[in-house]
Design a protein around this motif. Structure first.
Motif, PDB file in Angstrom:
ATOM      1  N   ARG A 291      45.485  39.679  33.718  1.00  0.00           N
ATOM      2  CA  ARG A 291      44.311  40.478  33.358  1.00  0.00           C
ATOM      3  C   ARG A 291      44.660  41.965  33.243  1.00  0.00           C
ATOM      4  NH1 ARG A 291      40.421  36.587  32.153  1.00  0.00           N
ATOM      5  NH2 ARG A 291      40.189  35.099  33.871  1.00  0.00           N
ATOM      6  N   ALA A 293      42.481  45.765  33.079  1.00  0.00           N
ATOM      7  CA  ALA A 293      41.164  46.381  33.244  1.00  0.00           C
ATOM      8  C   ALA A 293      41.288  47.899  33.285  1.00  0.00           C
ATOM      9  CB  ALA A 293      40.487  45.866  34.505  1.00  0.00           C
ATOM     10  N   LEU A 322      38.910  41.099  39.628  1.00  0.00           N
ATOM     11  CA  LEU A 322      39.051  42.440  39.051  1.00  0.00           C
ATOM     12  C   LEU A 322      37.913  43.349  39.519  1.00  0.00           C
ATOM     13  CD1 LEU A 322      40.051  41.774  35.311  1.00  0.00           C
ATOM     14  CD2 LEU A 322      41.525  42.068  37.304  1.00  0.00           C
ATOM     15  N   SER A 335      35.614  48.004  32.981  1.00  0.00           N
ATOM     16  CA  SER A 335      35.520  46.853  32.084  1.00  0.00           C
ATOM     17  C   SER A 335      36.891  46.217  31.916  1.00  0.00           C
ATOM     18  CB  SER A 335      34.955  47.264  30.723  1.00  0.00           C
ATOM     19  OG  SER A 335      35.825  48.179  30.086  1.00  0.00           O
ATOM     20  N   VAL A 336      36.893  45.029  31.312  1.00  0.00           N
ATOM     21  CA  VAL A 336      38.120  44.255  31.133  1.00  0.00           C
ATOM     22  C   VAL A 336      38.638  44.424  29.712  1.00  0.00           C
ATOM     23  CG1 VAL A 336      39.146  41.946  31.279  1.00  0.00           C
ATOM     24  CG2 VAL A 336      37.271  42.579  32.806  1.00  0.00           C
TER      25      VAL A 336
END
Length: 371
Positions: A291, A293, A322, A335-336
């Motif tokens: 991920r 972010a 996250l 946010s991602v």
């Protein structure tokens, strides 16, 4: 005379016998050559047999591995743990390469229901920039850039904290196109940036163009991608260096004073925190995957996060993970970005996380960079 003739006859007889005797070795050599040919054929046949046995062993081993993997997946899906089933489906569905595995065990309707029940819900809320007060004091004890190792029960990764938010900007490849983009390191070098992470979404499906972004992209207040009338899931930085997240059109982005921005759909890159409030998480909050972010604290500091995944020592993080990390480090908006093989963090000439790819990080069209 007769003696001489007899001697000549005896001599010729001897020569004939000698000539005959000399033929014997020739015949032996011919016979020997025949044996050598048969020996070579036997060796060749032996080599082919050995190759066949090795191939059979490899084939059987692969078949056993496939059966074992199928068994593991079946246990996850049909076993007593509903959480394990959800994590499996969500994790593989986020990958373009093995997403089909979920369809082997579940119908598309069931997959859609699992996604809906384990996600971060989208919102119409947009960042209120007045809640962020950028610290302009000369705070020399706080490092300009800090690299922090982050670790959880299923993941490990890198967090980069930047004191001065004015250093953050969106970098792109030279021109968006239906082809390959560039890794973050190369985009960073194009701008002489010291660091950065991968940015927004790009075309990825039956046809993949890592050089073509999806949605709104703005550079220095100018729209460089996206349709003017469409609403996009936007993460941007304003001209006064405040992070803004929300669903908006290009015109609304300009009204919000956005300088640079990228877009990513909510299913891939949901908003984690808006105006200090963690967004509503359903179920597990996504599968376990690599991920990326982006966030900002109340004093203006920027947080870049890259979580490794799909490895034995780091399975990956969920969206919920996250969210927890961002809250832990004081983010009030976050946010991602795109994840999976795209996840990569670059700093001072090298990639400092461990991207999931044997060939190195995936190329992309946009990046969040640090001057």
């Amino acid at each position: 005379m007769s003696n001489e003739n007899n001697e000549e006859i005896e001599l010729f007889d001897y020569m004939d016998e000698e000539s005959e005797s000399r033929k014997i070795p020739v015949n032996k050599k011919e016979k020997t050559g025949g044996k050598s040919g048969r020996s070579k054929k036997k060796k060749k046949a032996g080599a082919l047999t050995w190759v066949g046995r090795v191939a059979a062993t490899i084939g059987i081993t692969l078949a056993l591995i496939i059966v074992w993997l199928y068994g593991v997946m079946a246990v996850l899906v049909y076993g007593p743990s509903k959480t394990a089933k959800n994590q499996f489906v969500l994790s593989v569905q986020e990958t373009s390469a093995i997403g089909f595995l979920a369809n082997i065990f579940c119908s598309q309707e069931e997959i859609d229901a699992i996604k809906a029940a384990n996600s971060i819900k989208d919102t119409d809320e947009v960042t209120d920039t007045s809640l962020v007060s950028i610290d302009t004091e000369d705070n020399s004890e706080v490092p300009d850039i800090e690299i922090i190792d982050v670790k959880g029960s299923t993941y490990s990764g890198k967090l980069m904290k930047i004191k001065d938010p004015s250093r953050l900007f969106v970098g792109t490849i030279e021109g968006f196109h239906q082809g390959n983009g560039q890794v973050v390191a190369d985009i960073a070098k194009r701008y002489n940036a010291v660091g950065g992470v991968n940015g927004g979404e790009f075309v990825d499906g039956e046809t993949t163009y890592t050089g073509m972004p999806i949605g709104l992209v703005m550079i220095n207040g100018e729209q460089v991608n996206g349709n003017s009338g469409s609403t996009y899931h936007v993460t941007g930085i304003t001209f006064d260096n405040k992070l803004v997240v929300g669903n908006m059109t290009a015109e609304q982005a300009k009204q919000n004073n956005i300088r640079d921005c990228v877009s990513i759909s909510n299913s891939i890159g949901p908003f984690l925190i808006i105006n200090g409030e963690a967004q509503d998480v359903s179920g597990t909050g996504g599968g376990l995957n690599p991920r990326t972010a982006l966030g900002q604290t109340s004093d203006g500091s920027i947080i870049l996060l890259a979580i490794d995944g799909r490895m034995a020592n780091s399975l990956g993080a969920s969206f919920s993970d996250l969210q927890d990390i961002m809250l832990q480090y004081g983010a009030v908006n976050a946010s991602v970005m795109d994840g999976g093989t795209s996840t990569q963090m670059y700093y001072e000439g090298e990639v400092i996380n461990t991207p999931y790819s044997p060939t190195g990080p995936r190329t992309c069209p946009t990046s969040w960079l640090v001057k």
